[in-house]
Design an enzyme around this catalytic site. Structure first.
Site, PDB file in Angstrom:
ATOM      1  N   GLU A   1       0.812  -1.218   0.000  1.00  0.00           N
ATOM      2  CA  GLU A   1       0.000   0.000   0.000  1.00  0.00           C
ATOM      3  C   GLU A   1       0.847   1.271   0.000  1.00  0.00           C
ATOM      4  OE1 GLU A   1      -2.964   2.093   3.186  1.00  0.00           O
ATOM      5  OE2 GLU A   1      -3.341  -0.025   2.750  1.00  0.00           O
ATOM      6  N   ASP A   2       1.971   1.266   0.712  1.00  0.00           N
ATOM      7  CA  ASP A   2       2.700   2.514   0.952  1.00  0.00           C
ATOM      8  C   ASP A   2       4.112   2.576   0.390  1.00  0.00           C
ATOM      9  OD1 ASP A   2       0.539   3.595   2.299  1.00  0.00           O
ATOM     10  OD2 ASP A   2       1.231   2.930   4.260  1.00  0.00           O
TER      11      ASP A   2
END
Length: 193
Positions: free
Chosen positions: A64-65
């Site tokens: 996600e990051d």
């Protein structure tokens, strides 16, 4: 290619996460980002001794990051860990401003937890969200409502909606001290519903 072979699974995952998150900090402060996934892994370890789930907890934000892909995660850690990390990863729609997709992304997470997630995926979500909520509870003591300015969603009530919905979606975990702490922190930070 990162060389982590020979290390125990959790250490492999921790090194992988440390490299993926290197140089990043938590929103609005100087705390190294890695502190969050390590705390999530510690929370997971209080709920289970399943080493793959604990590894998934320390890896839960790498897709996600960071630039890490599900394929890379699968290559290093196998299908099960990649599946749990994938289930915990939001589609951030990088082509749109994050504040414009916040409600949609949170609703997708809630729907996943209510309709698709198995017990282990719910445990991973609980570990992640409890770690986040602990940080929010600490910071709100110092900053008050200025805290919400650091997020893409600046409306405290919307955060309260999301955290309450997640508590409901994770209700089957209510026997765990982690869920009980989560529920208490929701009330402390956002008030009674």
């Amino acid at each position: 290619m990162l060389s982590i072979e020979g290390l125990p699974l959790f250490e492999q995952a921790a090194v992988f996460a440390a490299v993926a998150h290197r140089g990043t900090t938590r929103k609005g402060n100087r705390i190294p980002y890695l502190a969050h996934p390590v705390e999530a892994a510690a929370i997971m370890a209080e709920m289970t001794d399943d080493q793959e789930l604990i590894a998934a907890a320390v890896l839960h934000d790498v897709v996600e990051d960071t630039e890490v892909t599900i394929s890379e995660l699968r290559e290093y850690f196998g299908d099960r860990i990649a599946r749990y990390v994938g289930g915990e990863s939001e589609d951030k729609r990088s082509y749109l401003p994050p504040e414009s997709t916040w409600v949609l992304r949170k609703q997708e997470t809630i729907d996943f937890l209510k309709r698709q997630a198995d017990r282990e995926a719910k445990m991973l979500a609980l570990a992640d969200k409890l770690s986040n909520l602990r940080s929010i509870a600490r910071d709100v003591e110092v900053l008050g409502d200025r805290l919400w300015e650091r997020f893409h969603q600046k409306d405290k009530a919307m955060h309260g909606w999301m955290y309450r919905q997640i508590a409901e979606a994770l209700q089957e975990l209510s026997d765990y001290p982690a869920w009980q702490e989560y529920s208490q922190l929701v009330k402390k930070v956002f008030g009674e519903s």
